[in-house]
Design a protein around this motif. Sequence first.
Motif, PDB file in Angstrom:
ATOM      1  N   ILE A  32       0.843  -1.206   0.000  1.00 48.10           N
ATOM      2  CA  ILE A  32       0.000   0.000   0.000  1.00 48.10           C
ATOM      3  C   ILE A  32       0.873   1.248   0.000  1.00 48.10           C
ATOM      4  N   ARG A  33       1.926   1.249   0.798  1.00 51.88           N
ATOM      5  CA  ARG A  33       2.822   2.413   0.846  1.00 51.88           C
ATOM      6  C   ARG A  33       3.500   2.657  -0.500  1.00 51.88           C
ATOM      7  N   LEU A  34       3.960   1.586  -1.153  1.00 50.95           N
ATOM      8  CA  LEU A  34       4.579   1.735  -2.478  1.00 50.95           C
ATOM      9  C   LEU A  34       3.570   2.239  -3.504  1.00 50.95           C
ATOM     10  N   ALA A  35       2.362   1.707  -3.461  1.00 51.41           N
ATOM     11  CA  ALA A  35       1.320   2.168  -4.390  1.00 51.41           C
ATOM     12  C   ALA A  35       1.019   3.640  -4.152  1.00 51.41           C
ATOM     13  N   TRP A  36       0.989   4.064  -2.893  1.00 54.00           N
ATOM     14  CA  TRP A  36       0.711   5.461  -2.571  1.00 54.00           C
ATOM     15  C   TRP A  36       1.837   6.373  -3.063  1.00 54.00           C
ATOM     16  N   ILE A  37       3.066   5.925  -2.966  1.00 52.85           N
ATOM     17  CA  ILE A  37       4.201   6.711  -3.470  1.00 52.85           C
ATOM     18  C   ILE A  37       4.116   6.864  -4.986  1.00 52.85           C
ATOM     19  N   ILE A  38       3.807   5.778  -5.672  1.00 53.55           N
ATOM     20  CA  ILE A  38       3.654   5.842  -7.137  1.00 53.55           C
ATOM     21  C   ILE A  38       2.509   6.764  -7.499  1.00 53.55           C
ATOM     22  N   PHE A  39       1.393   6.654  -6.792  1.00 52.64           N
ATOM     23  CA  PHE A  39       0.230   7.500  -7.022  1.00 52.64           C
ATOM     24  C   PHE A  39       0.575   8.975  -6.785  1.00 52.64           C
ATOM     25  N   SER A  40       1.403   9.239  -5.781  1.00 49.30           N
ATOM     26  CA  SER A  40       1.795  10.618  -5.477  1.00 49.30           C
ATOM     27  C   SER A  40       2.730  11.201  -6.530  1.00 49.30           C
ATOM     28  N   CYS A  41       3.580  10.362  -7.104  1.00 47.34           N
ATOM     29  CA  CYS A  41       4.511  10.826  -8.130  1.00 47.34           C
ATOM     30  C   CYS A  41       3.815  11.119  -9.459  1.00 47.34           C
ATOM     31  N   CYS A  42       2.655  10.548  -9.651  1.00 44.30           N
ATOM     32  CA  CYS A  42       1.898  10.745 -10.901  1.00 44.30           C
ATOM     33  C   CYS A  42       0.914  11.895 -10.730  1.00 44.30           C
ATOM     34  N   GLY A  43       1.420  13.092 -10.685  1.00 42.89           N
ATOM     35  CA  GLY A  43       0.558  14.263 -10.607  1.00 42.89           C
ATOM     36  C   GLY A  43       0.399  14.848  -9.213  1.00 42.89           C
ATOM     37  N   GLY A  44       0.826  14.143  -8.195  1.00 38.17           N
ATOM     38  CA  GLY A  44       0.752  14.681  -6.841  1.00 38.17           C
ATOM     39  C   GLY A  44      -0.597  14.546  -6.160  1.00 38.17           C
ATOM     40  N   SER A  45      -1.556  13.912  -6.814  1.00 36.40           N
ATOM     41  CA  SER A  45      -2.879  13.794  -6.198  1.00 36.40           C
ATOM     42  C   SER A  45      -2.892  12.817  -5.031  1.00 36.40           C
ATOM     43  N   GLY A  46      -1.896  11.963  -4.938  1.00 38.40           N
ATOM     44  CA  GLY A  46      -1.796  11.034  -3.821  1.00 38.40           C
ATOM     45  C   GLY A  46      -1.571  11.736  -2.499  1.00 38.40           C
ATOM     46  N   VAL A  48      -2.729  14.755  -1.700  1.00 35.84           N
ATOM     47  CA  VAL A  48      -4.035  15.310  -1.312  1.00 35.84           C
ATOM     48  C   VAL A  48      -4.943  14.203  -0.789  1.00 35.84           C
ATOM     49  N   ALA A  49      -4.937  13.046  -1.462  1.00 31.49           N
ATOM     50  CA  ALA A  49      -5.762  11.918  -1.035  1.00 31.49           C
ATOM     51  C   ALA A  49      -5.336  11.429   0.349  1.00 31.49           C
ATOM     52  N   ALA A  54      -6.297  11.017   6.113  1.00 33.50           N
ATOM     53  CA  ALA A  54      -5.798  11.223   7.474  1.00 33.50           C
ATOM     54  C   ALA A  54      -6.788  12.030   8.319  1.00 33.50           C
ATOM     55  N   ILE A  55      -7.510  12.938   7.688  1.00 31.74           N
ATOM     56  CA  ILE A  55      -8.494  13.747   8.416  1.00 31.74           C
ATOM     57  C   ILE A  55      -9.778  12.967   8.659  1.00 31.74           C
ATOM     58  N   ILE A  56     -10.221  12.205   7.656  1.00 30.86           N
ATOM     59  CA  ILE A  56     -11.518  11.542   7.727  1.00 30.86           C
ATOM     60  C   ILE A  56     -11.501  10.229   8.514  1.00 30.86           C
ATOM     61  N   MET A  57     -10.459   9.419   8.331  1.00 29.49           N
ATOM     62  CA  MET A  57     -10.422   8.091   8.959  1.00 29.49           C
ATOM     63  C   MET A  57     -10.231   8.196  10.478  1.00 29.49           C
ATOM     64  N   PRO A  58     -11.044   7.464  11.261  1.00 24.36           N
ATOM     65  CA  PRO A  58     -10.856   7.476  12.716  1.00 24.36           C
ATOM     66  C   PRO A  58      -9.690   6.574  13.121  1.00 24.36           C
ATOM     67  N   ARG A  59      -9.172   6.801  14.300  1.00 30.99           N
ATOM     68  CA  ARG A  59      -8.120   5.932  14.836  1.00 30.99           C
ATOM     69  C   ARG A  59      -8.767   4.670  15.406  1.00 30.99           C
ATOM     70  N   LYS A  60      -8.004   3.586  15.409  1.00 30.57           N
ATOM     71  CA  LYS A  60      -8.511   2.317  15.941  1.00 30.57           C
ATOM     72  C   LYS A  60      -8.887   2.459  17.412  1.00 30.57           C
TER      73      LYS A  60
END
Length: 64
Positions: A32-46, A48-49, A54-60
């Motif tokens: 997941i972390r690698l996919a997020w890094i790739i997603f972030s490098c492709c336009g930077g929208s990762g 923002v996502a 981080a704001i919306i998801m509650p903590r366990k």
Amino acid sequence: MQKRLYKIEKGKKIDGVCGGIAEYFDIDPTVIRLAWIIFSCCGGSGIVAYLIAAIIMPRKSDII
């Protein structure tokens, strides 16, 4: 038992979002972390996502 999406506390790197997503889908958090890094490098929208997640998801600890 109902599956819940949440941020993890143990094993987090930044805010626990990727670890929580990996736990929800029962896969390795590194994938997941690698996919997020790739997603972030492709336009930077990762970035923002990630911030939105981080704001919306509650903590366990807030759920249990």
